[in-house]
Structures are given as C-alpha cells and as structure tokens.
Design a protein around this motif. Sequence first.
Motif, PDB file in Angstrom:
ATOM      1  N   LEU A 171       0.904  -1.214  -0.046  1.00 37.34           N
ATOM      2  CA  LEU A 171      -0.153   0.129  -0.139  1.00 37.34           C
ATOM      3  C   LEU A 171       0.812   1.304  -0.168  1.00 37.34           C
ATOM      4  N   SER A 172       0.902   2.009  -1.053  1.00 39.45           N
ATOM      5  CA  SER A 172       1.873   2.813  -1.304  1.00 39.45           C
ATOM      6  C   SER A 172       1.213   4.424  -0.962  1.00 39.45           C
ATOM      7  N   LYS A 173       1.980   5.285  -0.654  1.00 38.64           N
ATOM      8  CA  LYS A 173       1.738   6.642  -0.371  1.00 38.64           C
ATOM      9  C   LYS A 173       0.863   6.692   1.069  1.00 38.64           C
ATOM     10  N   ILE A 174       1.270   5.797   2.055  1.00 36.68           N
ATOM     11  CA  ILE A 174       0.585   5.592   3.049  1.00 36.68           C
ATOM     12  C   ILE A 174       0.632   6.960   3.975  1.00 36.68           C
ATOM     13  N   ASP A 175       1.528   7.893   3.691  1.00 33.45           N
ATOM     14  CA  ASP A 175       1.597   9.094   4.352  1.00 33.45           C
ATOM     15  C   ASP A 175       0.471  10.190   3.991  1.00 33.45           C
ATOM     16  N   LEU A 176      -0.173   9.831   3.124  1.00 27.27           N
ATOM     17  CA  LEU A 176      -1.304  10.727   2.589  1.00 27.27           C
ATOM     18  C   LEU A 176      -2.678  10.247   3.013  1.00 27.27           C
ATOM     19  N   LEU A 177      -2.896   9.023   3.605  1.00 25.97           N
ATOM     20  CA  LEU A 177      -3.914   8.208   3.975  1.00 25.97           C
ATOM     21  C   LEU A 177      -4.950   9.089   4.789  1.00 25.97           C
ATOM     22  N   LYS A 178      -4.302   9.812   5.897  1.00 24.59           N
ATOM     23  CA  LYS A 178      -4.850  10.654   6.558  1.00 24.59           C
ATOM     24  C   LYS A 178      -5.959  11.562   6.350  1.00 24.59           C
ATOM     25  N   GLN A 179      -5.360  12.053   4.940  1.00 28.41           N
ATOM     26  CA  GLN A 179      -6.042  13.264   4.432  1.00 28.41           C
ATOM     27  C   GLN A 179      -7.625  12.811   3.694  1.00 28.41           C
ATOM     28  N   TYR A 180      -7.668  11.493   3.549  1.00 30.22           N
ATOM     29  CA  TYR A 180      -8.798  11.100   2.842  1.00 30.22           C
ATOM     30  C   TYR A 180     -10.018  10.758   3.968  1.00 30.22           C
ATOM     31  N   GLY A 181      -9.830  11.061   5.359  1.00 28.61           N
ATOM     32  CA  GLY A 181     -10.750  10.936   6.219  1.00 28.61           C
ATOM     33  C   GLY A 181     -10.563   9.691   7.028  1.00 28.61           C
ATOM     34  N   ASP A 182     -11.541   9.449   7.873  1.00 33.90           N
ATOM     35  CA  ASP A 182     -11.340   8.322   8.649  1.00 33.90           C
ATOM     36  C   ASP A 182     -11.517   6.851   7.987  1.00 33.90           C
ATOM     37  N   LEU A 183     -10.762   5.932   8.492  1.00 36.89           N
ATOM     38  CA  LEU A 183     -11.073   4.514   7.876  1.00 36.89           C
ATOM     39  C   LEU A 183     -12.033   3.910   8.478  1.00 36.89           C
ATOM     40  N   ASP A 184     -12.822   3.063   8.044  1.00 31.19           N
ATOM     41  CA  ASP A 184     -13.845   2.233   8.691  1.00 31.19           C
ATOM     42  C   ASP A 184     -13.336   1.342   9.631  1.00 31.19           C
ATOM     43  N   PHE A 185     -12.127   0.827   9.523  1.00 31.47           N
ATOM     44  CA  PHE A 185     -11.266  -0.199  10.396  1.00 31.47           C
ATOM     45  C   PHE A 185      -9.923   0.237  10.568  1.00 31.47           C
ATOM     46  N   ASN A 186      -8.975  -0.169  11.501  1.00 33.77           N
ATOM     47  CA  ASN A 186      -7.836   0.102  11.662  1.00 33.77           C
ATOM     48  C   ASN A 186      -6.833  -0.547  10.484  1.00 33.77           C
ATOM     49  N   LEU A 187      -5.795   0.199  10.321  1.00 30.25           N
ATOM     50  CA  LEU A 187      -4.982  -0.397   9.056  1.00 30.25           C
ATOM     51  C   LEU A 187      -4.577  -1.849   8.987  1.00 30.25           C
ATOM     52  N   ASP A 188      -4.511  -2.259  10.107  1.00 25.34           N
ATOM     53  CA  ASP A 188      -4.170  -3.804  10.140  1.00 25.34           C
ATOM     54  C   ASP A 188      -5.171  -4.494   9.350  1.00 25.34           C
ATOM     55  N   PHE A 189      -6.414  -4.167   9.670  1.00 34.50           N
ATOM     56  CA  PHE A 189      -7.517  -5.092   8.884  1.00 34.50           C
ATOM     57  C   PHE A 189      -7.184  -5.023   7.486  1.00 34.50           C
ATOM     58  N   TYR A 190      -6.798  -3.883   6.959  1.00 32.82           N
ATOM     59  CA  TYR A 190      -6.594  -3.872   5.215  1.00 32.82           C
ATOM     60  C   TYR A 190      -5.338  -4.718   4.957  1.00 32.82           C
ATOM     61  N   ALA A 191      -4.193  -4.250   5.696  1.00 31.37           N
ATOM     62  CA  ALA A 191      -2.996  -4.749   5.505  1.00 31.37           C
ATOM     63  C   ALA A 191      -2.848  -6.390   5.677  1.00 31.37           C
ATOM     64  N   GLU A 192      -3.548  -6.787   6.575  1.00 36.31           N
ATOM     65  CA  GLU A 192      -3.420  -8.113   6.928  1.00 36.31           C
ATOM     66  C   GLU A 192      -4.450  -8.896   6.267  1.00 36.31           C
ATOM     67  N   VAL A 193      -5.325  -8.290   5.779  1.00 37.61           N
ATOM     68  CA  VAL A 193      -6.614  -8.838   5.120  1.00 37.61           C
ATOM     69  C   VAL A 193      -7.245  -9.738   5.732  1.00 37.61           C
ATOM     70  N   GLN A 194      -7.763  -9.379   6.921  1.00 39.68           N
ATOM     71  CA  GLN A 194      -8.356 -10.132   7.956  1.00 39.68           C
ATOM     72  C   GLN A 194      -9.738 -10.447   7.657  1.00 39.68           C
ATOM     73  N   ASP A 195     -10.640 -10.855   8.585  1.00 35.09           N
ATOM     74  CA  ASP A 195     -11.991 -11.265   8.154  1.00 35.09           C
ATOM     75  C   ASP A 195     -12.721 -10.395   7.319  1.00 35.09           C
ATOM     76  N   LEU A 196     -12.758 -10.742   6.042  1.00 41.54           N
ATOM     77  CA  LEU A 196     -13.286  -9.401   5.131  1.00 41.54           C
ATOM     78  C   LEU A 196     -14.852  -9.400   5.270  1.00 41.54           C
ATOM     79  N   SER A 197     -15.382 -10.668   5.798  1.00 46.51           N
ATOM     80  CA  SER A 197     -17.009 -10.414   6.035  1.00 46.51           C
ATOM     81  C   SER A 197     -17.381  -9.162   6.600  1.00 46.51           C
ATOM     82  N   TYR A 198     -16.438  -8.371   7.429  1.00 45.99           N
ATOM     83  CA  TYR A 198     -16.886  -7.190   8.121  1.00 45.99           C
ATOM     84  C   TYR A 198     -17.323  -6.075   7.106  1.00 45.99           C
ATOM     85  N   LEU A 199     -16.723  -6.289   5.724  1.00 41.83           N
ATOM     86  CA  LEU A 199     -17.065  -5.389   5.046  1.00 41.83           C
ATOM     87  C   LEU A 199     -18.369  -5.374   4.471  1.00 41.83           C
ATOM     88  N   GLU A 200     -19.046  -6.415   5.032  1.00 43.34           N
ATOM     89  CA  GLU A 200     -20.578  -6.586   4.356  1.00 43.34           C
ATOM     90  C   GLU A 200     -21.231  -5.342   4.747  1.00 43.34           C
TER      91      GLU A 200
END
Length: 341
Positions: A171-200
């Motif tokens: 995941l590149s340009k991680i330094d810009l992430l904050k400017q896009y607003g709050d994420l639904d989950f913490n970064l580890d959810f996306y980076a570790e591709v944890q239980d994706l059913s939470y996206l439902e």
Amino acid sequence: MPFGEIVCGSPGSGKSTYCYGKYQLFNAINRPIDIVNLDPANDTIPYPCTINISELITLKDVMNEYGLGPNGGMLYCMEYLEANYDWLEAKLNELGKDAYVLFDLPGQVELSTNHESVKRIVGKLVKSGLRLAAVHLCDAHYITDATKYISVLLLSLRAMLHLELPHINVLSKIDLLKQYGDLDFNLDFYAEVQDLSYLENSLSSSLPPKFAALNMAMISLVEDFNLVGFETLAVEDKNSMLNLTRAIDRATGYVFIPPPDSKPPPDVVDQMDVAPDLRANAYGLFSTAIGPMKGPLSDVRDVQERWIDERETYDAFEKVQWRKEGEALRDEAARSNPMQQ
Ligand SMILES: Nc1nc2c(ncn2[C@@H]2O[C@H](COP(=O)(O)OP(=O)(O)OP(=O)(O)O)[C@@H](O)[C@H]2O)c(=O)[nH]1
Ligand SMILES: [Mg+2]
C-alpha cells in the motif's frame, strides 16, 4: 548471484518514485543497485538509470509509425522488447554477479496481470539466474472505500498468479492516508486482509443487493486463496523503506553483506538481514546515529500510529530532530574549518 525486483502496479501508484527512493537509500548504505527503466513512455525519469528501454524503442515513435493509441502502443513496445530480449540480456550481463536490479514497469496493469510479454521476459530473466521478487504497488487511497479495496485485492491476486514470482503487495503513499478521512477499520485490517466479511455492512449500504452479493462472493474467493496481504510504504520515510526492503529480502533470500570499508548506520544494520558475523563489524564501524523516529516500523500498528493516529506529533518531533541534526552538522563543519567563520 544477481537479485532484483519487478516493480509493477497501477498508473501513478508510485513505482518510479519508489525506484528513486531505493536508489538513494541503497547508495547511503553502500548496497549495490541498478535501475532498468522498462517504461517506453517515461521521458522524465527521476533516477539515474543504468538501462533504458528508450534506447531500444519509445512509445512516441511506435504511435507515430503505426497509428496506435497509447495503450496499444505500449503492448507493442513490450512485445518488441520480448522479441529483442538479447539487447536487454547483453546490457544486464555487463552488471556482474553481485548486481541488484530494479525493473521499473509501465503502469498499464494488463502488463502484469494478463498480457504475456512481460511474463515471458520475467521468465527469461529468472532462467538466466536472476532472483526476482514482484513488488506490486497499490495506492493506499483505495482502502478508503470497500468496493475499491476489493478491486485492489483482486488486482493483487491476479498479478500474483500471473507473474509467478515471490510477491510483495504494497500500500503506497501511506503518508497521505489521513487526508482522505477516517477509515472504517484500523490499518491492520486492510494490510493483513483479516476477516473480510466485516465489509458486508459497508457494501450493502452503498450498493444494490445484487452487486453487494457479488462483491461478497469475490471476497470469499480472495479469502479462499489466503494469499493476499500488504506491506506499507511512505517513500520519504527511511524506516518505511527499510521495513519494505527487509520484507523483499526475505522473499528473495538476499543477505546484505556490507563492503569492508562501509559504514552503514546502526539502525539500518538492525533492520537489514545482515550476516551475523558482519553485523558486529558494521556496528563497530559506524558512528553516525541517524533516524529521528523511534524504532523500525516493523508492525502495521506502528505505521497506523505514525501516519494516522499521531501523525502531527511525529511530524513535529521529526522537525525538531532534523533541526538538531542540521545544527550539529553546521557546528562540525565550523569546527573542522574555523577559517571560514
Ligand atoms: N505523498 C507521497 N507521494 C508519493 C509517494 N510515492 C509517489 N508519490 C507521488 O505520486 C506521483 C506518481 O508517482 P510516480 O512514481 O510517477 O508513479 P508511477 O507508478 O511511476 O506512475 P506511472 O509510471 O505513470 O504508472 C508523484 O507525484 C509522486 O511524487 C509517497 O510515498 N508519498
Ligand atoms: Mg513511472
């Protein structure tokens, strides 16, 4: 044995900038590096490049000559490179057996997901003895939206299956992430591709039921393979670059052996896979402590803290450290050359 990286990913995901960042980092730690520009449309190359496809063919010439558009022209260029692989091979042979080579690919994703030429060129490189990893960059912006995140997962999986190399998704340009607003989950959810059913929830609130169900089906496909995960990258952050370098070295099996007269910084030595007997030597030789931040960002939770939760605090801390370093350097220069005062 030569090692290297196939740097691929969508247009603008930061491939060329990453190559330049790595060039600067490796030069600072006396680690060999050569960059091969394989993008025939790249006419403002930011890094010093050892081999440049533009010496063989350019997109502009192909478009003029054959009346092709930019995408068709790009596929032609890659097929031309494949047909003239000898040209590339001869140039690579000049680099020697200790070379570390970055291949900066064009941004057209079909080149790394379904078109055959790059795949066959990579196959020839591997056959010639080059140990390669694919480094697939995805703009971190895509994780801010559930449907975009799913497309990035599928794209990453597709590149992985196509190139058939040890594969690192980033995941590149991680330094810009904050400017896009709050994420639904913490970064580890996306980076570790944890239980994706939470996206439902997010999918069913933003899509008609039929498409939400289709997205959920694709999620379960990605989960079944259990292959996709992401490293993170902020190219100007030394710790981030080192952490990614370490992940890539692990994938290719590269062990960094500093040249006898080199002086890599201690925090760099800590983070590289340096041979144990050389580690002490490298430490002993080094006097400059660099690195304004605390330890390496070895965990995605640290990355979350650095770039999302506490970004302002870290930025302010870094500024103070840089000022101190600047003052120390100035004082040292004044001490060693008092006449100039
Ligand atoms: N903030 C930030 N900007 C970045 C980073 N990496 C790249 N960029 C910016 O992203 C833009 C695109 O970067 P490039 O390196 O040209 O991307 P690319 O993948 O080579 O693009 P194509 O070759 O056109 O596919 C540039 O403006 C870079 O300065 C990063 O880690 N952080
Ligand atoms: Mg580029």
